[in-house]
Design a protein around this motif. Structure first.
Motif, PDB file in Angstrom:
ATOM      1  N   PHE A  90       4.484  18.838  49.335  1.00 51.32           N
ATOM      2  CA  PHE A  90       4.212  19.400  48.370  1.00 51.32           C
ATOM      3  C   PHE A  90       2.710  19.955  48.318  1.00 51.32           C
ATOM      4  N   SER A  91       2.492  21.002  47.607  1.00 53.86           N
ATOM      5  CA  SER A  91       1.106  21.593  47.547  1.00 53.86           C
ATOM      6  C   SER A  91       0.456  21.269  46.221  1.00 53.86           C
ATOM      7  N   LYS A  92       1.377  21.027  45.211  1.00 55.96           N
ATOM      8  CA  LYS A  92       0.993  20.816  43.723  1.00 55.96           C
ATOM      9  C   LYS A  92       1.069  19.259  43.499  1.00 55.96           C
ATOM     10  N   THR A  93       0.199  18.854  42.605  1.00 56.78           N
ATOM     11  CA  THR A  93       0.182  17.488  42.078  1.00 56.78           C
ATOM     12  C   THR A  93       0.253  17.433  40.523  1.00 56.78           C
ATOM     13  N   TYR A  94       0.748  16.673  39.995  1.00 58.41           N
ATOM     14  CA  TYR A  94       0.997  16.528  38.407  1.00 58.41           C
ATOM     15  C   TYR A  94       0.532  15.272  37.823  1.00 58.41           C
ATOM     16  N   ALA A  95      -0.297  15.089  36.921  1.00 55.62           N
ATOM     17  CA  ALA A  95      -0.786  13.946  36.357  1.00 55.62           C
ATOM     18  C   ALA A  95      -0.434  13.865  34.917  1.00 55.62           C
ATOM     19  N   GLU A 137     -11.919  17.845  22.226  1.00 52.57           N
ATOM     20  CA  GLU A 137     -13.229  18.091  21.731  1.00 52.57           C
ATOM     21  C   GLU A 137     -14.247  16.967  21.930  1.00 52.57           C
ATOM     22  N   LYS A 138     -15.385  17.177  22.574  1.00 53.15           N
ATOM     23  CA  LYS A 138     -16.380  16.220  22.853  1.00 53.15           C
ATOM     24  C   LYS A 138     -17.828  16.609  22.381  1.00 53.15           C
ATOM     25  N   LYS A 139     -18.629  15.860  22.403  1.00 50.76           N
ATOM     26  CA  LYS A 139     -20.030  16.047  21.831  1.00 50.76           C
ATOM     27  C   LYS A 139     -20.788  16.916  22.501  1.00 50.76           C
ATOM     28  N   ASP A 140     -20.629  16.697  23.991  1.00 52.19           N
ATOM     29  CA  ASP A 140     -21.567  17.593  24.920  1.00 52.19           C
ATOM     30  C   ASP A 140     -20.568  18.142  26.035  1.00 52.19           C
ATOM     31  N   ARG A 141     -19.365  18.267  26.171  1.00 50.69           N
ATOM     32  CA  ARG A 141     -18.804  18.680  27.378  1.00 50.69           C
ATOM     33  C   ARG A 141     -17.511  19.489  26.575  1.00 50.69           C
ATOM     34  N   ASP A 142     -16.999  20.560  27.686  1.00 52.16           N
ATOM     35  CA  ASP A 142     -15.856  21.353  27.389  1.00 52.16           C
ATOM     36  C   ASP A 142     -14.904  21.022  28.321  1.00 52.16           C
ATOM     37  N   VAL A 143     -13.807  20.032  27.911  1.00 51.29           N
ATOM     38  CA  VAL A 143     -13.011  19.473  28.911  1.00 51.29           C
ATOM     39  C   VAL A 143     -12.012  20.633  29.842  1.00 51.29           C
ATOM     40  N   MET A 144     -11.612  21.451  28.741  1.00 53.73           N
ATOM     41  CA  MET A 144     -10.747  22.574  29.416  1.00 53.73           C
ATOM     42  C   MET A 144     -11.765  23.380  30.414  1.00 53.73           C
ATOM     43  N   HIS A 145     -13.093  23.546  30.257  1.00 57.56           N
ATOM     44  CA  HIS A 145     -13.726  24.236  31.240  1.00 57.56           C
ATOM     45  C   HIS A 145     -13.685  23.424  32.373  1.00 57.56           C
ATOM     46  N   GLU A 146     -13.943  22.171  32.426  1.00 50.03           N
ATOM     47  CA  GLU A 146     -14.158  21.186  33.601  1.00 50.03           C
ATOM     48  C   GLU A 146     -12.943  21.332  34.187  1.00 50.03           C
ATOM     49  N   PHE A 147     -11.857  21.254  33.752  1.00 50.15           N
ATOM     50  CA  PHE A 147     -10.646  21.159  34.530  1.00 50.15           C
ATOM     51  C   PHE A 147     -10.425  22.463  35.209  1.00 50.15           C
ATOM     52  N   SER A 148     -10.885  23.679  34.411  1.00 55.26           N
ATOM     53  CA  SER A 148     -10.842  24.891  35.231  1.00 55.26           C
ATOM     54  C   SER A 148     -11.627  25.124  36.281  1.00 55.26           C
ATOM     55  N   LYS A 149     -12.998  24.594  36.091  1.00 57.63           N
ATOM     56  CA  LYS A 149     -13.721  24.451  37.089  1.00 57.63           C
ATOM     57  C   LYS A 149     -13.191  23.704  38.698  1.00 57.63           C
ATOM     58  N   ASN A 150     -12.481  22.839  38.107  1.00 56.60           N
ATOM     59  CA  ASN A 150     -11.908  22.004  39.152  1.00 56.60           C
ATOM     60  C   ASN A 150     -10.599  22.629  39.781  1.00 56.60           C
ATOM     61  N   GLY A 151     -10.433  23.884  39.322  1.00 58.45           N
ATOM     62  CA  GLY A 151      -9.216  24.663  39.905  1.00 58.45           C
ATOM     63  C   GLY A 151      -7.773  23.873  39.114  1.00 58.45           C
ATOM     64  N   ALA A 152      -7.898  23.181  38.170  1.00 52.94           N
ATOM     65  CA  ALA A 152      -6.555  22.683  37.426  1.00 52.94           C
ATOM     66  C   ALA A 152      -6.360  23.164  36.193  1.00 52.94           C
ATOM     67  N   SER A 153      -4.915  23.250  35.900  1.00 51.90           N
ATOM     68  CA  SER A 153      -4.336  23.794  34.645  1.00 51.90           C
ATOM     69  C   SER A 153      -4.429  22.423  33.878  1.00 51.90           C
ATOM     70  N   CYS A 154      -4.669  22.329  32.478  1.00 46.43           N
ATOM     71  CA  CYS A 154      -4.309  21.282  31.804  1.00 46.43           C
ATOM     72  C   CYS A 154      -3.654  21.595  30.240  1.00 46.43           C
ATOM     73  N   TYR A 178      -0.885  14.025  27.778  1.00 41.48           N
ATOM     74  CA  TYR A 178      -1.916  14.825  28.402  1.00 41.48           C
ATOM     75  C   TYR A 178      -1.895  14.907  29.628  1.00 41.48           C
ATOM     76  N   LEU A 179      -1.919  16.176  30.374  1.00 37.46           N
ATOM     77  CA  LEU A 179      -1.517  16.409  31.711  1.00 37.46           C
ATOM     78  C   LEU A 179      -2.412  17.363  32.367  1.00 37.46           C
ATOM     79  N   PHE A 180      -2.142  17.507  33.603  1.00 43.71           N
ATOM     80  CA  PHE A 180      -2.989  18.504  34.555  1.00 43.71           C
ATOM     81  C   PHE A 180      -2.225  18.731  35.715  1.00 43.71           C
ATOM     82  N   SER A 181      -2.182  19.943  36.362  1.00 42.84           N
ATOM     83  CA  SER A 181      -1.568  20.015  37.696  1.00 42.84           C
ATOM     84  C   SER A 181      -2.766  20.820  38.579  1.00 42.84           C
TER      85      SER A 181
END
Length: 430
Positions: free
Chosen positions: A32-37, A74-91, A102-105
């Motif tokens: 399988f190419s995709k991983t879910y957590a 929502e965090k004080k100094d980071r954008d969680v969704m942007h970080e997942f996106s930067k890592n090529g993940a969908s959250c 809470y999940l990502f692939s």
């Protein structure tokens, strides 16, 4: 790390309970190419009355579990969704009646995404200003659901079936109830229900189990957690009878919508007994109302149902109910016809051929589902929280007999436990 092999479905689960209480399950799927957590806490919309870590008994506003889910991003100094996106993940995330997940692939950078998932869910950050801002956002979501006929017909059915049990409360709450949410309430709920000992982490897909388990262990041993609180949920007593047998509203729909529900009289099962009742009832519904049944053909040919007609059985440790229905030009006639169908089935019983066909179909559909990491990710935690294994479904299904289904039919198909929810066209009100 322990290993459980499910020979019949050719699946291996690696699992461990960490020192902080977190239960970790890994399901490698080669090829399988995709991983879910999925990182899930046993905490949902029904958990609004409980004792805090200090032992204080509190009632929190309805909708707070869903509100908390939103605020975790929502965090004080980071954008969680942007970080997942930067890592090529969908959250994503969701809140149900009894859990929040809470999940990502991803297809790459599993290590970075897994650390990110664990870190952001275990780093709460709430401020007065951000809580007030979120009330407006969630208020819009609540308004949207209030105008959604499919959601309305479903929630009204739950409100009709249940007198006191909080499954009859909207998951997102109301605009009034969320107005009372404060950051202090959010922290109280987080500290009670988001301890690792009340949570489960599942990773399924293409990865090396030993390497991923070491990553998770390293992430968790680098953090400090207080002792796990003793979680005491407080629920009102639920009488057997429905709150009301019928509820109707008018909304903007083309065809009316009609959902019929049957409330389970006895709950309190767990483990394999709960799983067997769940699977037996779903077999029953497929035999009586499935697309290959004579009843479905009769309903469809008469024009009483459309292809939207569906059914399901929701089976948890504390509550259970079956629902069936869809779009129909004549809700009253549909209800009466289904009552007749149920009584006819109870009188004539279930033929062995119909039972065998339904069981083969159920096993085949389940086995096909195991070829999807999404299916496993979406189902695994629910089974675990109810004391079962997803991969035990096939042997339990195979153990079910026609006599089991007939017994279940007599137990569950009690028409005095039936409730009906109808959404008619707003034009009919004029």
């Amino acid at each position: 790390m322990q290993t459980t092999v499910f020979e019949q479905v050719k699946e291996t689960v690696y699992h461990e309970t960490l020192a902080n209480g977190l239960k970790v399950f890994l399901v490698p799927k080669q090829g399988f190419s995709k991983t879910y957590a999925v990182f899930t806490t046993r905490y949902g919309s029904i958990d609004s009355h409980f004792r805090t870590r200090s032992g204080e008994e509190i009632n929190v506003p309805d909708g707070i579990a869903h509100f908390l889910e939103h605020k975790m991003f929502e965090k004080k100094d980071r954008d969680v969704m942007h970080e997942f996106s930067k890592n090529g993940a969908s959250c994503n995330a969701f809140t149900s009646f009894n859990r929040t997940a809470y999940l990502f692939s991803c297809t790459d950078k599993l290590d970075q995404n897994l650390n990110l998932l664990l870190d952001y869910v275990q780093e709460p950050y709430f401020t007065d200003a951000s809580v007030e801002k979120e009330k407006g956002i969630i208020g819009q979501e609540i308004t949207m659901y209030d105008d959604n006929p499919d959601w309305k017909v479903y929630m009204n059915l739950l409100k009709a079936m249940y007198q006191n049990y909080p499954i009859n409360i909207e998951i997102a709450g109301t605009i009034e109830t969320i107005s009372h949410i404060t950051k202090e309430y959010l922290y109280q709920c987080y500290e009670t229900f988001y301890h690792p000992a009340n949570m489960l982490l599942l990773v399924v897909g293409s990865f090396d189990a030993e390497a991923v388990m070491k990553l998770i262990q390293k992430n968790q041993t680098g953090k400090e957690f207080p002792p796990a609180p003793q979680i005491t949920r407080i629920f009102p007593e639920e009488p057997p009878a429905p709150a009301q047998h019928r509820v109707e509203v008018n909304l903007a729909v083309g065809l009316p919508k009609c959902m019929i529900g049957i409330k389970e009289i006895e709950n309190g099962l767990s483990g394999e007994a709960l799983l067997k009742r769940d699977l037996t009832t779903k077999l029953l519904l497929d035999i009586v109302l499935g697309s290959s049944s004579s009843a479905y053909e009769k309903l469809y040919d008469s024009g009483l149902i459309t292809e939207s007609f569906d059914f399901d059985y929701s089976c948890e440790q504390d509550y259970a109910y079956s629902i069936f229905g869809g779009d129909t030009p004549d809700p009253d006639q549909l209800v009466e016809t289904i009552k007749t169908i149920i009584e006819e089935w109870k009188q004539k019983g279930i033929e062995q051929d119909a039972f065998e066909r339904a069981k083969r179909k159920k096993i085949g559909n389940f086995m096909r589902g195991l070829n999807s990491v999404e299916f496993i990710a979406n189902q695994f935690t629910q089974f675990k929280f109810n004391g079962n294994d997803l991969f035990s479904v096939v042997p339990v299904l195979e153990s079910i007999t026609r006599e089991d289904v007939e017994k279940r039919m007599k137990e569950h198909f009690q028409l005095d436990q039936m409730a009906v929810s109808i959404v008619r066209s707003a034009a009919e009100q004029e």
